[in-house]
Design an enzyme around this catalytic site. Structure first.
Site, PDB file in Angstrom:
ATOM      1  N   SER A  98       0.850  -1.191   0.000  1.00 28.00           N
ATOM      2  CA  SER A  98       0.000   0.000   0.000  1.00 28.00           C
ATOM      3  C   SER A  98       0.885   1.239   0.000  1.00 28.00           C
ATOM      4  CB  SER A  98      -0.890   0.022   1.238  1.00 28.00           C
ATOM      5  OG  SER A  98      -1.457   1.323   1.375  1.00 28.00           O
ATOM      6  N   HIS A 112      -1.296  -1.265  -4.274  1.00 30.44           N
ATOM      7  CA  HIS A 112      -2.561  -1.003  -3.579  1.00 30.44           C
ATOM      8  C   HIS A 112      -2.665   0.491  -3.262  1.00 30.44           C
ATOM      9  CE1 HIS A 112      -5.952  -2.311  -0.988  1.00 30.44           C
ATOM     10  NE2 HIS A 112      -5.538  -1.391  -0.131  1.00 30.44           N
ATOM     11  N   ASP A 121      -4.874   3.348  -1.476  1.00 30.79           N
ATOM     12  CA  ASP A 121      -5.918   3.583  -0.474  1.00 30.79           C
ATOM     13  C   ASP A 121      -6.506   4.977  -0.631  1.00 30.79           C
ATOM     14  OD1 ASP A 121      -6.095   1.182   1.135  1.00 30.79           O
ATOM     15  OD2 ASP A 121      -4.015   1.582   1.683  1.00 30.79           O
ATOM     16  N   MET A 173      -9.194   7.667   0.450  1.00 34.38           N
ATOM     17  CA  MET A 173     -10.053   7.993   1.607  1.00 34.38           C
ATOM     18  C   MET A 173     -10.614   9.400   1.452  1.00 34.38           C
ATOM     19  SD  MET A 173      -7.819   6.449   4.740  1.00 34.38           S
ATOM     20  CE  MET A 173      -6.794   4.977   4.535  1.00 34.38           C
ATOM     21  N   HIS A 175      -8.520   0.890  -3.749  1.00 33.28           N
ATOM     22  CA  HIS A 175      -9.391   0.528  -2.621  1.00 33.28           C
ATOM     23  C   HIS A 175     -10.083   1.812  -2.178  1.00 33.28           C
ATOM     24  CE1 HIS A 175      -9.531  -0.790   1.911  1.00 33.28           C
ATOM     25  NE2 HIS A 175     -10.722  -0.751   1.361  1.00 33.28           N
ATOM     26  N   MET A 217     -12.285   3.966  -0.041  1.00 31.93           N
ATOM     27  CA  MET A 217     -12.932   4.122   1.260  1.00 31.93           C
ATOM     28  C   MET A 217     -13.634   5.473   1.224  1.00 31.93           C
ATOM     29  SD  MET A 217      -9.779   2.517   3.408  1.00 31.93           S
ATOM     30  CE  MET A 217      -8.677   2.770   2.012  1.00 31.93           C
ATOM     31  N   MET A 259     -10.976  -6.729   5.544  1.00 30.88           N
ATOM     32  CA  MET A 259     -10.082  -5.858   6.294  1.00 30.88           C
ATOM     33  C   MET A 259      -9.773  -6.441   7.668  1.00 30.88           C
ATOM     34  SD  MET A 259     -10.647  -2.128   4.950  1.00 30.88           S
ATOM     35  CE  MET A 259      -9.061  -1.907   5.685  1.00 30.88           C
ATOM     36  N   ASP A 306      -6.431  -7.063   4.091  1.00 35.70           N
ATOM     37  CA  ASP A 306      -5.874  -5.704   4.139  1.00 35.70           C
ATOM     38  C   ASP A 306      -5.856  -5.162   5.563  1.00 35.70           C
ATOM     39  OD1 ASP A 306      -5.065  -3.139   3.573  1.00 35.70           O
ATOM     40  OD2 ASP A 306      -6.907  -2.552   2.546  1.00 35.70           O
TER      41      ASP A 306
HETATM   42  C1  DX5 Z   1      -6.378   0.961   5.860  1.00 32.93           C
HETATM   43  C2  DX5 Z   1      -5.910   0.639   4.465  1.00 32.93           C
HETATM   44  C3  DX5 Z   1      -4.829  -0.400   4.409  1.00 32.93           C
HETATM   45  C4  DX5 Z   1      -3.611  -0.047   5.210  1.00 32.93           C
HETATM   46  C5  DX5 Z   1      -2.482  -1.001   4.989  1.00 32.93           C
HETATM   47  O1  DX5 Z   1      -7.485   1.783   5.820  1.00 32.93           O
HETATM   48  O2  DX5 Z   1      -6.969   0.179   3.674  1.00 32.93           O
HETATM   49  O3  DX5 Z   1      -4.506  -0.666   3.060  1.00 32.93           O
HETATM   50  O4  DX5 Z   1      -3.169   1.219   4.940  1.00 32.93           O
HETATM   51  O5  DX5 Z   1      -1.395  -0.541   5.741  1.00 32.93           O
HETATM   52  P1  DX5 Z   1      -0.744  -1.403   6.896  1.00 32.93           P
HETATM   53  O6  DX5 Z   1      -0.197  -2.621   6.212  1.00 32.93           O
HETATM   54  O7  DX5 Z   1       0.315  -0.521   7.442  1.00 32.93           O
HETATM   55  O8  DX5 Z   1      -1.816  -1.745   7.868  1.00 32.93           O
HETATM   56 ZN    ZN Z   2      -6.456  -0.732   1.633  1.00 34.78          ZN
END
Ligand code: DX5
Ligand code: ZN
Length: 214
Positions: A7, A32, A34, A36, A65, A67, A136, A174
């Site tokens: 990620s 990956h 993320d 948000m 991904h 969110m 998750m 994840d």
């Molecule tokens: C959390 C994310 C994950 C996370 C992974 O909201 O979706 O992808 O950042 O990071 P680590 O491996 O540090 O938990």
């Molecule tokens: Zn993620």
């Protein structure tokens, strides 16, 4: 073999081109991303422009991904930006089927994510039409949180259902995944492991990636 999807949330945001080159050198399988929005989760990261920028610097699959609330409004734009896989959270969407249809219409892989505080059942209606189920193992919002082992029960349930029904979706885990817990993650039925801090904060990231490709 387990695929590893680092990620970029844990990478240096000023050095993303370098991160893309590093991920190739470290033999990562997937990138990956993320996304948000500060509404579905209490944190804001980046959006479509980041995915578009990364696309120019890597040939690895980009896994977005999302969110975010109402992902159906944005999934098409993430596909256009160059994502290969787009996943979003069921309970954040007013139109899960519509969002999956949009992603498929771009010829991309689609999936749904199950947050740590959600039952796996919310994904059941979609298992026959998704490519990826994200389970998750932390509450979505931040990198670097501790792995919640109890969430692996959801992986076991999903893996059992896909075997019984001959379904094709892959399972991605994840949150908090690292070389120390990768055997547990794999044993539950996981195909793809996301790892942010365990890769980007490692002394030897290539070694960390290799240790998780079991
Ligand atoms: C959390 C994310 C994950 C996370 C992974 O909201 O979706 O992808 O950042 O990071 P680590 O491996 O540090 O938990
Ligand atoms: Zn993620």
């Amino acid at each position: 073999m387990m695929k590893v999807a680092p990620s970029i949330l844990s990478a240096d945001f000023c050095k993303m081109a370098e991160a893309m080159e590093n991920l190739k050198q470290w033999n990562a399988d997937v990138v990956h991303c993320d996304v948000m929005d500060g509404v579905y989760v209490p944190n804001i990261t980046f959006g479509m422009p980041m995915v578009k920028a990364l696309r120019r610097y890597t040939e690895l699959p980009l896994d977005a991904h999302l969110m975010i609330t109402k992902p159906e409004k944005y999934v098409g734009q993430f596909c256009e930006a160059g994502a290969d896989i787009v996943t979003f959270h069921v309970e954040a969407s007013d139109d899960v089927d519509g969002a999956l249809d949009i992603i498929k219409s771009f010829g991309k892989k689609c999936g749904v994510a199950v947050n740590a505080n959600q039952p796996v059942d919310i994904a059941f209606p979609y298992l026959d039409r998704i490519d990826l189920l994200v389970i998750m193992t932390v509450q979505a919002g931040f990198g670097g949180q501790s792995f919640m082992e109890n969430c692996l029960d959801k992986v076991r349930i999903a893996d059992k259902i896909r075997k019984e029904r001959g379904l094709k979706f892959q399972i991605e885990v994840d949150g908090g995944v690292c070389p120390d817990n990768i055997a547990l993650v794999k044993g539950a039925g996981t195909d793809i492991a996301v790892a942010g801090s365990a890769v980007f904060k490692a002394n030897d990231p290539a070694l960390a990636v290799g240790q998780m490709q079991i």
